[in-house]
Every structure is written in structure tokens, then in C-alpha cells.
Design a protein around this motif. Structure first.
Motif, mmCIF file in Angstrom:
data_model
loop_
_atom_site.group_PDB
_atom_site.id
_atom_site.type_symbol
_atom_site.label_atom_id
_atom_site.label_comp_id
_atom_site.label_asym_id
_atom_site.label_seq_id
_atom_site.Cartn_x
_atom_site.Cartn_y
_atom_site.Cartn_z
ATOM 1 N N PHE A 208 0.817 -1.204 0.000
ATOM 2 C CA PHE A 208 0.000 0.000 0.000
ATOM 3 C C PHE A 208 0.858 1.264 0.000
ATOM 4 C CE2 PHE A 208 -2.613 3.206 2.222
ATOM 5 C CZ PHE A 208 -3.742 3.175 1.421
ATOM 6 N N GLN B 196 -1.658 8.304 0.467
ATOM 7 C CA GLN B 196 -2.534 7.138 0.346
ATOM 8 C C GLN B 196 -3.443 6.977 1.559
ATOM 9 O OE1 GLN B 196 -2.397 4.432 -2.206
ATOM 10 N NE2 GLN B 196 -1.641 6.233 -3.245
ATOM 11 N N ASP C 192 -7.751 5.093 4.655
ATOM 12 C CA ASP C 192 -7.317 5.642 3.373
ATOM 13 C C ASP C 192 -7.829 7.083 3.219
ATOM 14 O OD1 ASP C 192 -9.911 5.577 2.522
ATOM 15 O OD2 ASP C 192 -9.633 4.038 1.003
ATOM 16 N N LEU D 126 -8.853 0.692 6.604
ATOM 17 C CA LEU D 126 -8.069 -0.348 5.920
ATOM 18 C C LEU D 126 -7.778 -1.521 6.832
ATOM 19 C CD1 LEU D 126 -5.630 2.158 4.291
ATOM 20 C CD2 LEU D 126 -7.286 0.773 3.060
#
Lengths: 229, 212
Positions: B60, B92, B114, B120
Motif C-alpha cells: 500500500f 494514500q 485511506d 483499511l
């Protein structure tokens, strides 16, 4: 005192948990599983060996009037150094054991051995006493932990690989799959129950052994007498 | 040895010996601390790094989260450190710690969110709940904590952010309601905090000198 007596005293006759009833705080707090008991026992053993050896080598220099504060300071320093070194160089092990290390300072068994053995015995004998007292403590904690774990959650040595490394994963057994668990055994009352039952068992075995050894010489005499006749 | 025995009984010997022992143990502790300090800090950073990446999906972020942080204060006035995840320089998401009272004390939860405010991942990093009952909130003991992944303040709606017993969407455990209630509350508060400070958290210029 010879090695054999030191060994017997540490493991059975003067066992820290089952005979001297010392170190009850870590005994009750930590023995929720066999692995936890084993970890606490091994950490305590290491500290006992070192503290006994150090205190024995300093025994001529410490005057009786100030011995207790000197012993306490030495033990606390030793435990702190062990704690810091484990944290720095064996961090994975520290994550598992870290919780127990600080508890060792308050284990009166360590001061007890310093006072009643190491302060009046030579270095090697004291280190041996630390080793066997520690092993006796480890055995007691592991046993209590295993019994509580088996009844409480139906497993044996769960998460042993975290403590001993992946090679020991085979120790982890689930004895009773889909077992609901008896929460009481994991909570503090379970510790008292198991300790009480084990104490009673040990007393009984000791009494039985004493009766046998009292009866044995008589039996030999009659046998010998039988030969003569 | 006999002179030592005679010395030992003097009054001045005892404070002196105690003083020497205290001084030398202090010296040992100082040396041990000096020797272990850098290693300990390094190991703790590694631990934190490992937990940080656990609440984010694999691949990620490609930045060092530990160096990209923002410090804010929560509604209770306590400091919160927010670690920001970037990929190729673009923001992100963020990772930070939130907490609420459980059954046995404070439950600390680390959450990753996020940029749209979608959760997440979440991990309980410290708690004092009853072993065998409340400890199912740990990822190593139960899958329960994964139920939160993909949730946000819009889905489910705010009033459904509760355990089923209170009319919400999250499971409680048999025999333990207060513990999961605490975790749900902690995560909800975290999401609300994020929503309230979104601009500050995601503003690229507040980076403390480590922008990629």
C-alpha cells in the motif's frame, strides 16, 4: 553439603513452590498456561544462578548488619541488566518474556536463597543451589500451568514456539478440540485450587515415602534374619 | 581474613560498604543502559514499523511511515502521532492510535484509514481484558477484528456503529459485550477524529522535513 543433597533439596525436599511456599505472586499470576510457567521459571533460574554466585563471592565482605539491603540492591541490579540485555539483543524473546522479568525482583525466593544459602556457602555450591532451586521452581510452575491450561482451555503448551523457537512447535497440542473452556481455571481462583491440590498430593507422597523408609530397614533385618535361619 | 572480620564490625565499615555497593551497581546500570539503549530503540522502531504495516494492505505504501508523521491533539487534549502512508509521493492514507475504555481498562487500537475515510485495518495493540473471554479482540486469537476492514463512517451509518446487542452491526462475544463495545467505540472515535482533521492530516506541506 554435596551436590546430591543440593539437587534433592532444590527439586523436591525444599521446592520453592511446594515446600517453602515462596514466590506465590509470580506463581499465581503467570501460570495461566504451561508455556508461561516455563518461561517465568527459566528466567527466574537464570537470575537465581547469577545472584547466588555473586552474593556467595561477596559474602566475606558484607557485614551481617547491612546484608539485606546489599542483597536487594544486587538482585535488583542483576534483574534490570538481564531485562535490558534481553530487550536489546533478544528482542523477540523479550516480547514474550518481558512481562515476567521485572516480576522476578519481587520474587522473595531469590532473596530467600541469598540469605539462607548463598551468604554462607562457597561459590560453586551456591550456583548449583540456584540452578536446582530454579529448576524446581520451573517444574512447579510448568506443572501448575499445564493443569490450568488443560482444564481451562483444553490445550497444552499453546504458543510454545513463540517462547522456544519454531523447532518446539510440536509441543503445542490441542487435547480437547471444540472445548468450551472453564474460565475459572484461567482466572486467579484456578491457580489457588490447583496449587492446593498439588500441595496436598506432595504431602501425601512425602508421608508415604517416610512410612516406607521407616518400614524398609525392618524388612531388611527380617530378611537377613531369615537367611541366618 | 581476621583483619577483615575486625574491620567488618566497625561502625564506619557498614555505611561505607553499602555506599560502595550502591555506587558500583549504579555504575553497572549506567554502562548497561548505554550499551543497550541504541539497540532497544532500534528494536522498538522495528516493532512499531511491523504493526504499522499490519493495518495497511500489502504494497500500500512505499515510504518510511516512521519518518512521515504529523502531531495533533485529540478532543481530550492528548497528543496523537499520525503516520502517513504514501506511494510514489502521493498521499494514500494514515495510521494512528485510538483508544476507549473496555472492561479491564484502556484498550489501545491502531487503525489505518485511506484518503476517503475508509478503514483499511485495525489491530488491538494493548488491552487488559479477561483472558479467554475478552481477548478475542486480538488478531492472533480470533478473526473478529477483520470485520472492521472496509467500513467507514458512511457505511454503516453512524448509529449502526455499535455491537448487535445495542442495535449495531458488529458481533459481540458470548459472555463479553463490554470489550467489543469498547473496541467499536475506539475505532468510531478514530474515524471521527480523522474526518475532523482530514485537511491537517493529509496536507503535504506539514511534513516534518522528510517529504519524498
Amino acid at each position: 553439603m554435596n551436590t546430591r543433597d543440593i539437587m534433592k533439596d532444590g527439586l523436591w525436599n525444599q521446592n520453592i513452590v511446594f515446600s517453602q511456599l515462596l514466590g506465590m505472586c509470580p506463581t499465581m499470576a503467570v501460570t495461566t498456561s504451561g508455556t508461561n510457567g516455563l518461561g517465568m521459571g527459566l528466567a527466574t533460574t537464570a537470575v537465581l544462578i547469577c545472584s547466588n554466585a555473586i552474593i556467595s563471592s561477596l559474602r566475606d565482605f558484607v557485614s551481617p548488619q547491612v546484608r539485606i539491603p546489599v542483597f536487594i540492591v544486587l538482585i535488583a541490579t542483576l534483574v534490570t541488566v538481564v531485562d535490558m540485555s534481553l530487550n536489546a539483543w533478544m528482542h523477540d524473546l523479550y516480547r514474550v518474556l518481558g512481562l515476567y522479568i521485572a516480576l522476578i525482583v519481587v520474587n522473595c525466593a531469590v532473596l530467600g536463597r541469598a540469605e539462607s544459602f548463598a551468604s554462607r556457602s562457597p561459590v560453586v555450591a551456591s550456583a548449583l543451589d540456584g540452578l536446582f532451586m530454579g529448576l524446581g521452581f520451573t517444574a512447579a510452575l510448568t506443572l501448575i500451568g499445564l493443569i490450568r491450561e488443560l482444564i481451562g482451555s483444553g490445550t497444552l503448551f499453546s504458543q510454545a514456539s513463540l517462547l522456544l523457537g519454531a523447532k518446539f512447535a510440536f509441543l503445542e497440542t490441542t487435547v480437547l478440540p471444540n472445548y468450551g473452556g472453564v474460565l475459572l481455571m484461567i482466572l486467579p481462583p484456578g491457580g489457588f485450587l490447583v496449587l492446593g491440590l498439588l500441595l496436598a498430593t506432595k504431602r501425601r507422597l512425602d508421608r508415604y515415602a517416610a512410612r516406607n523408609s521407616a518400614a524398609a530397614p525392618a524388612a531388611i533385618e527380617t530378611a537377613a534374619a531369615g537367611c541366618h535361619l | 581474613m581476621s583483619t577483615l572480620a575486625a574491620w567488618r564490625d566497625r561502625l564506619s565499615y557498614q555505611p561505607l560498604s553499602l555506599g560502595i555497593v550502591a555506587l558500583s551497581t549504579c555504575a553497572i546500570l549506567v554502562i548497561a543502559n548505554q550499551m543497550t539503549r541504541p539497540k532497544v530503540i532500534e528494536a522498538e522502531q522495528r516493532d512499531l514499523q511491523a504493526t504499522l504495516t499490519e493495518v495497511l494492505p500489502a504494497g500500500f505504501a512505499d515510504n518510511d511511515l516512521l519518518k512521515d508523521k504529523v502531531n495533533l491533539t485529540d478532543p481530550a487534549g492528548l497528543p496523537v502521532t499520525i503516520y502517513r502512508a504514501r506511494k510514489a509521493g502521493t498521499m494514500q492514507g494514515a495510521v494512528f492510535q485510538t483508544s476507549a475504555r473496555g472492561y479491564g481498562g484502556e484498550i489501545l487500537v491502531l487503525i489505518g484509514i485511506d484518503t476517503d475515510g475508509k478503514l483499511l485495518g485495525a489491530r488491538v495493540i494493548k488491552h487488559h481484558e479477561t483472558p479467554g473471554l475478552g481477548d478475542k479482540i486480538e488478531a492472533s486469537k480470533s478473526k473478529w477484528i477483520h470485520d472492521f476492514e472496509g467500513k467507514s463512517l458512511e457505511s454503516p451509518p453512524a448509529e449502526k456503529w455499535a455491537v448487535k446487542k445495542d442495535g449495531g452491526v458488529f458481533d459481540q462475544f458470548a459472555g463479553a459485550t463490554i470489550t467489543p463495545r469498547g473496541v467499536v467505540k475506539a475505532i468510531k472515535q478514530g474515524l471521527m477524529f480523522y474526518a475532523a482533521h482530514r485537511a491537517e492530516i493529509l496536507a503535504p506541506d506539514t511534513t516534518q522535513g522528510n517529504a519524498p
